[in-house]
Write an enzyme that holds these catalytic residues in place. Structure first.
Site, PDB file in Angstrom:
ATOM      1  CD  GLU A 347      29.352  48.343  29.089  1.00  0.00           C
ATOM      2  OE1 GLU A 347      30.736  47.911  29.218  1.00  0.00           O
ATOM      3  OE2 GLU A 347      29.011  48.216  29.781  1.00  0.00           O
ATOM      4  CG  HIS A 430      37.463  45.796  32.705  1.00  0.00           C
ATOM      5  ND1 HIS A 430      37.201  46.422  31.548  1.00  0.00           N
ATOM      6  CD2 HIS A 430      36.098  45.332  32.990  1.00  0.00           C
ATOM      7  CE1 HIS A 430      35.911  46.490  31.134  1.00  0.00           C
ATOM      8  NE2 HIS A 430      35.274  45.561  31.939  1.00  0.00           N
ATOM      9  CG  ASN A 468      33.893  44.643  27.923  1.00  0.00           C
ATOM     10  OD1 ASN A 468      34.054  45.117  27.014  1.00  0.00           O
ATOM     11  ND2 ASN A 468      32.891  45.172  28.858  1.00  0.00           N
TER      12      ASN A 468
END
Ligand code: FDA
Length: 490
Positions: A347, A430, A468
């Site tokens: 990201e 996460h 994600n």
């Protein structure tokens, strides 16, 4: 102590809990949702930006707990962001009505079909890609920024620089969907509405623009008139009764975190949606304290979803760096997932600190090679996580490869100002697994050995999903709730 009887109780108002609430309420079933964090909308409190942290910045801490630049003192308050510190890893989670959706970057990514199949060989992949994923994205209000806007908006210079440099280094980039309303952002840019993403708001909450769960699933569930949300209700432990109902032991707290009331709720059916760390903790702790029977797989197959943060310095320093003003909402990614030797997804993250530090920040998502295991230390009254550098060694190799390739093509060095040696191996946004679907539960989230106890959240995903995770958590929750409502609520 107050004692109350309820039909259905859900613990936790993140993605899993919100989907469960809506689908039950829609069927006319009354639901009580317990959330330890604050109902921000009802409270009238405002969310604060990263450069001026206030009440929302941290869960009962006296200093900020962002991954870096923690120079700010705080009043103790039931803020939105919490961090669980283990020896080799720190796990960030959201608190409040809406759970992680309050603090996350809103990146709404559907996993690669092949990888989903590999992780969930027993699920109907075709049905997920034709039905549950599209449904999740529709309810979550996933949208994509217009290229026109991204091309010109100076708040996205960090992304243009990031993509340009990635291309020069031979990487492929992708546009990343988000739940932040990009139409709203375009209006923010023109200063027609109050600014949020363009005013540095994100990990301590957004006052506008972001379609967090309180604006989507929970709003719809509330509109049915069947949902009761009890915030600042922290569940301590649960126990099973002889008639197979559950007793929930709760501390009602104030915004300083002090217990103001002790409550007992009896529930005929109980859904655990306290998030990966929260649901694991409730099960392990309750097993230790109240002899709640739990499956031997609870705590196993935990993973950090391959999270690894890293950064580079002197990115285009002479042409003005990545920009003083940055949108907090990421829109770009580097897709290197198919590479045999170094598979990863990156990201291109903003660093909205109001400084032109000529620094680029990246959150990598790698594959997982080795699971961690979570246990409960009854004496210390806290979770124990078996996780060390051996779990992240290959992620570090990938990060080295990524930075070397970027620096060779574009100049620059590893960012030592962001992380020790430039590598944030210990940053986990996460957390996944520990109560894995089909292992600790049946194929629909019913905890093994129980008739009326369900787990619906990130803990069902075995440690990794390659992107994600909230779209996947939402889709799996939709899939489980469809079956559970059909079979167990007749
Ligand atoms: P979630 O954690 O959302 O909700 C659990 C809720 O239960 C919380 O509100 C908690 O307070 C409550 N709870 C826990 N224990 C309790 C107890 N004992 N009693 C009462 N309540 C209790 N993902 C993504 O897809 N895209 C992204 O861009 C990002 N970005 C991101 C940034 C940051 C900073 C973080 C921390 C996380 C992300 N994520 C993300 C991850 C994403 O937010 C996360 O995977 C989901 O919120 C997890 O959803 P769950 O439903 O599992 O639980």
């Amino acid at each position: 102590t107050e004692m109350i009887d309820k039909e259905v109780v859900i613990i936790g108002s993140g993605y899993g809990g919100s989907v469960a609430a809506l689908r039950l309420c829609e069927k006319g079933i009354p639901v009580t949702l317990l959330e330890m964090g604050l109902n921000w909308e009802k409270s009238g409190e405002k969310f604060s930006p990263m450069i001026n942290p206030g009440h929302s910045a941290a869960w009962l801490k006296t200093k900020t707990i962002a991954p870096f630049f923690n120079l700010f003192n705080l009043d103790k308050f039931t803020g939105t962001l919490d961090r669980l510190d283990f020896e080799h890893i720190k796990v960030w989670v959201g608190r409040g009505v809406g759970g992680g959706s309050l603090v996350n970057g809103g990146m709404a990514v559907t996993p690669k079909k092949e990888y989903f199949k590999e992780i969930f060989p027993n699920l109907d992949t075709e049905k997920f890609y034709s039905h549950y994923f599209p449904l999740a994205n529709k309810e979550l209000k996933t949208n994509v920024a217009s290229e026109e806007f991204l091309k010109d908006c100076h708040f996205y210079k960090f992304n243009r620089v990031g993509e340009e440099e990635a291309h020069k280094a031979g990487f492929k980039t992708v546009r990343v969907p988000n739940v932040y309303d990009f139409n709203y952002m375009e209006k923010e840019y023109k200063e027609e509405v109050p600014r949020s993403a363009l005013a540095g708001e994100v990990i301590y909450g957004n006052n506008h623009g972001k379609n967090s769960l309180d604006k989507t699933y929970l709003k719809k569930a509330t509109a049915t008139g069947k949902l009761e949300i009890l915030d600042l209700h922290q569940v301590n432990h649960i126990s099973q009764n002889p008639d197979k109902s559950y007793t929930i032991d709760i501390s009602v707290i104030n915004t300083k975190g002090e217990e103001i009331q002790h409550k007992i709720i009896n529930a005929k059916k109980l859904i655990l949606s306290a998030g990966t760390m929260g649901s694991i903790e409730l099960l392990l702790k309750s097993s230790a304290k109240t002899q709640l029977p739990i499956d031997e797989n609870v705590g196993k197959e935990w993973g950090n979803n391959g999270n690894f943060m890293t950064g580079r310095n002197w990115v285009k320093a002479f042409s003005g760096g990545t920009g003083f003003k940055q949108s907090t909402i990421p829109v770009g990614g580097i897709d290197h997932w198919e590479d045999k030797e170094h598979p990863f997804f990156v990201e291109i993250a903003p660093l909205p600190m109001g400084l032109n530090v000529a620094t680029a920040l990246y959150l990598m998502v790698n594959k997982l090679k080795k699971f961690g295991e979570v246990k409960y230390d009854l004496k210390a009254q806290k979770l124990d996580l078996n996780w060390d550098q051996s779990h992240t060694a290959h992620m570090k190799d990938n990060a080295k490869h990524f930075l070397r390739t970027m620096n060779n093509a574009n100049g620059g060095t590893r960012s030592h100002i962001l992380f020790h040696n430039g590598f944030g191996a210990d940053v986990c946004y996460h957390p996944l697994g520990g109560i894995v679907l089909g292992k600790a539960t049946d194929q629909f989230g019913r905890l093994n050995g129980h008739q009326n106890l369900y787990v619906i959240d990130g803990s069902l995903i075995p440690g990794t999903i390659g992107v994600n995770p909230f779209v996947t958590i939402t889709a799996i929750a939709e899939y489980c709730m469809e079956e559970i409502i059909k079979k167990d609520f007749v």
